[in-house]
Design a protein around this motif. Structure first.
Motif, PDB file in Angstrom:
ATOM      1  N   HIS A 133       0.833  -1.199   0.000  1.00  0.00           N
ATOM      2  CA  HIS A 133       0.000   0.000   0.000  1.00  0.00           C
ATOM      3  C   HIS A 133       0.871   1.253   0.000  1.00  0.00           C
ATOM      4  O   HIS A 133       0.600   2.212  -0.724  1.00  0.00           O
ATOM      5  N   GLN A 134       1.971   1.219   0.817  1.00  0.00           N
ATOM      6  CA  GLN A 134       2.877   2.360   0.857  1.00  0.00           C
ATOM      7  C   GLN A 134       3.573   2.556  -0.482  1.00  0.00           C
ATOM      8  O   GLN A 134       3.718   3.683  -0.967  1.00  0.00           O
ATOM      9  N   GLN A 139       4.160   5.328  -5.632  1.00  0.00           N
ATOM     10  CA  GLN A 139       4.060   5.340  -7.088  1.00  0.00           C
ATOM     11  C   GLN A 139       3.012   6.345  -7.559  1.00  0.00           C
ATOM     12  O   GLN A 139       3.207   7.046  -8.548  1.00  0.00           O
ATOM     13  N   LEU A 140       1.877   6.380  -6.837  1.00  0.00           N
ATOM     14  CA  LEU A 140       0.830   7.330  -7.202  1.00  0.00           C
ATOM     15  C   LEU A 140       1.322   8.768  -7.045  1.00  0.00           C
ATOM     16  O   LEU A 140       1.070   9.619  -7.903  1.00  0.00           O
ATOM     17  N   GLN A 141       2.049   9.036  -5.949  1.00  0.00           N
ATOM     18  CA  GLN A 141       2.593  10.378  -5.761  1.00  0.00           C
ATOM     19  C   GLN A 141       3.588  10.727  -6.859  1.00  0.00           C
ATOM     20  O   GLN A 141       3.579  11.838  -7.396  1.00  0.00           O
ATOM     21  N   LEU A 291      -3.567   2.681 -10.879  1.00  0.00           N
ATOM     22  CA  LEU A 291      -2.961   2.677  -9.546  1.00  0.00           C
ATOM     23  C   LEU A 291      -3.991   3.009  -8.476  1.00  0.00           C
ATOM     24  O   LEU A 291      -3.986   2.430  -7.388  1.00  0.00           O
ATOM     25  N   LYS A 292      -4.912   3.923  -8.770  1.00  0.00           N
ATOM     26  CA  LYS A 292      -5.951   4.253  -7.785  1.00  0.00           C
ATOM     27  C   LYS A 292      -6.867   3.055  -7.566  1.00  0.00           C
ATOM     28  O   LYS A 292      -7.260   2.753  -6.433  1.00  0.00           O
ATOM     29  N   ALA A 293      -7.222   2.352  -8.669  1.00  0.00           N
ATOM     30  CA  ALA A 293      -8.072   1.164  -8.506  1.00  0.00           C
ATOM     31  C   ALA A 293      -7.350   0.097  -7.684  1.00  0.00           C
ATOM     32  O   ALA A 293      -7.928  -0.540  -6.805  1.00  0.00           O
ATOM     33  N   THR A 294      -6.026  -0.118  -7.974  1.00  0.00           N
ATOM     34  CA  THR A 294      -5.245  -1.093  -7.200  1.00  0.00           C
ATOM     35  C   THR A 294      -5.178  -0.693  -5.731  1.00  0.00           C
ATOM     36  O   THR A 294      -5.268  -1.527  -4.825  1.00  0.00           O
ATOM     37  N   LEU A 295      -5.034   0.605  -5.484  1.00  0.00           N
ATOM     38  CA  LEU A 295      -4.977   1.093  -4.099  1.00  0.00           C
ATOM     39  C   LEU A 295      -6.290   0.834  -3.377  1.00  0.00           C
ATOM     40  O   LEU A 295      -6.303   0.409  -2.216  1.00  0.00           O
ATOM     41  N   ALA A 302      -6.775  -5.083   2.986  1.00  0.00           N
ATOM     42  CA  ALA A 302      -6.245  -4.764   4.319  1.00  0.00           C
ATOM     43  C   ALA A 302      -7.359  -4.729   5.361  1.00  0.00           C
ATOM     44  O   ALA A 302      -7.196  -5.207   6.480  1.00  0.00           O
ATOM     45  N   GLN A 303      -8.528  -4.186   4.991  1.00  0.00           N
ATOM     46  CA  GLN A 303      -9.672  -4.168   5.916  1.00  0.00           C
ATOM     47  C   GLN A 303     -10.128  -5.579   6.241  1.00  0.00           C
ATOM     48  O   GLN A 303     -10.452  -5.902   7.394  1.00  0.00           O
TER      49      GLN A 303
END
Length: 345
Positions: A133-134, A139-141, A291-295, A302-303
């Motif tokens: 996730h980090q 990568q998104l940033q 990347l947003k969809a993967t996140l 994680a939940q």
């Protein structure tokens, strides 16, 4: 009357019941037999009186006949046998319960080990998912920074192209002025040559007329002919100078046309670079969406891992409570059987 409704008769019956079961009639045992009522001091006093009374009766009964002793001995032996059978049966039951408890304890410990392994595995998965996730967030940033940089580069390129367009328009304007100046110069030169030619023709006609008229005075007019020849030379020199200037102007116009063509080439390259940057920007935007969809998916996983970890912790706490209850039960069983062991020893 004793405190809490306890009297000597009740203490005596409780003592006889304990002796019949083969148990030692201690203060605590008698109080338990009475239902956990009565003062220990009162029970001790009644027990002491009963023991003294039995001791007195025993002393008075020393002289009884052997027949009474013979009747009491088999009864005592029978009571002793029944007490031993009861103790053995209770010991077997205690051993069985202890073995069952130990088996259940081993099984519970194995379950705890398995659950601990699951907890460790879930913790590792959660750590890995947190790291992924980090990484996805980094990568998104980076993609967002790259997108901003490309957008800025696109804006800079657009501004550069605008400047180039302004330069091209300025050069075209200069080229137009140069063409107009050249055309004006050509027209002026043409008119001047025509005027010079007409003037020369007129002068030549006049000279011819004067030559015909002044043939008799040729010697006198030689100076005038010389001046006319010099004027012709001067006009020829001026024509040559003007032709040279015209050639230089033509060369400058050709150089400007070459520069204009080079600027057109740069403009085409700039447009091509702009299209490449726009395509790359579209790819980065699509990658950003992925990347947003993967996140989002990783957040959901994680939940789910957090929920599974909470369920595992809850089950582990329940097993620990069961183990503590079993240990407490075993301790109480051991405390209940301890007086019997002491009597056997």
């Amino acid at each position: 009357m004793a405190r809490d409704g306890i009297n000597k008769a009740l203490v005596m019956r409780a003592r006889q019941a304990l002796l019949a079961r083969g148990e030692h009639p201690g203060i605590d045992a008698v109080r338990v037999e009475l239902g956990n009522t009565g003062s220990k001091t009162t029970i001790h006093r009644y027990l002491k009186e009963l023991e003294e009374s039995e001791a007195g009766q025993a002393r008075s009964a020393v002289g009884l006949s052997d027949e009474l002793a013979a009747l009491i001995a088999p009864l005592a032996a029978r009571l002793q046998g029944e007490a031993e059978e009861t103790v053995a049966r209770m010991r077997q039951q205690c051993d069985a319960e202890r073995a069952d408890f130990e088996a259940r304890l081993v099984q519970a410990q194995e379950q705890i080990g398995q659950l601990q392994g699951q907890v460790d595995s879930l913790s590792g998965q959660l750590q890995a998912e947190t790291e992924r996730h980090q990484q996805s967030r980094e990568q998104l940033q980076q993609a967002e920074v790259e997108q901003v940089r490309l957008r800025q580069a696109n804006q800079d390129q657009a501004a550069h192209l605008k400047d180039r367009d302004e330069q091209v328009r300025s050069l075209e304007e200069k080229h137009r002025h140069s063409r107009e100046a050249l055309e004006h110069y050509r027209q002026a030169s043409k008119e001047q040559r025509e005027q010079e030619q007409r003037r020369q023709e007129a002068q030549l006609q006049q000279v011819q007329m004067e030559l015909r008229q002044l043939q008799q005075t040729l010697i006198l007019k030689q100076d005038e002919v010389t001046q006319l020849n010099r004027a012709n030379e001067r006009l020829a020199s001026e024509n040559a100078y003007r032709a040279k200037a015209l050639d230089e102007q033509r060369d400058r116009l050709e150089r400007q046309a070459g520069e204009l063509a080079a600027l057109h080439g740069q403009l085409v390259q700039s447009h091509a670079a702009k299209e490449v940057l726009q395509e790359r920007l579209g790819l980065l935007q699509a990658e950003t969406g992925e990347l947003k969809a993967t996140l989002d998916t990783q957040r959901q996983e994680a939940q789910a891992l957090h929920i599974g970890l909470a369920a595992a912790n809850t089950e582990l706490q329940l097993l620990r409570q069961i183990i503590v209850s079993e240990q407490e039960r075993a301790r109480l069983t051991s405390e209940e059987t301890a007086p019997e062991r002491q009597e056997e020893s």
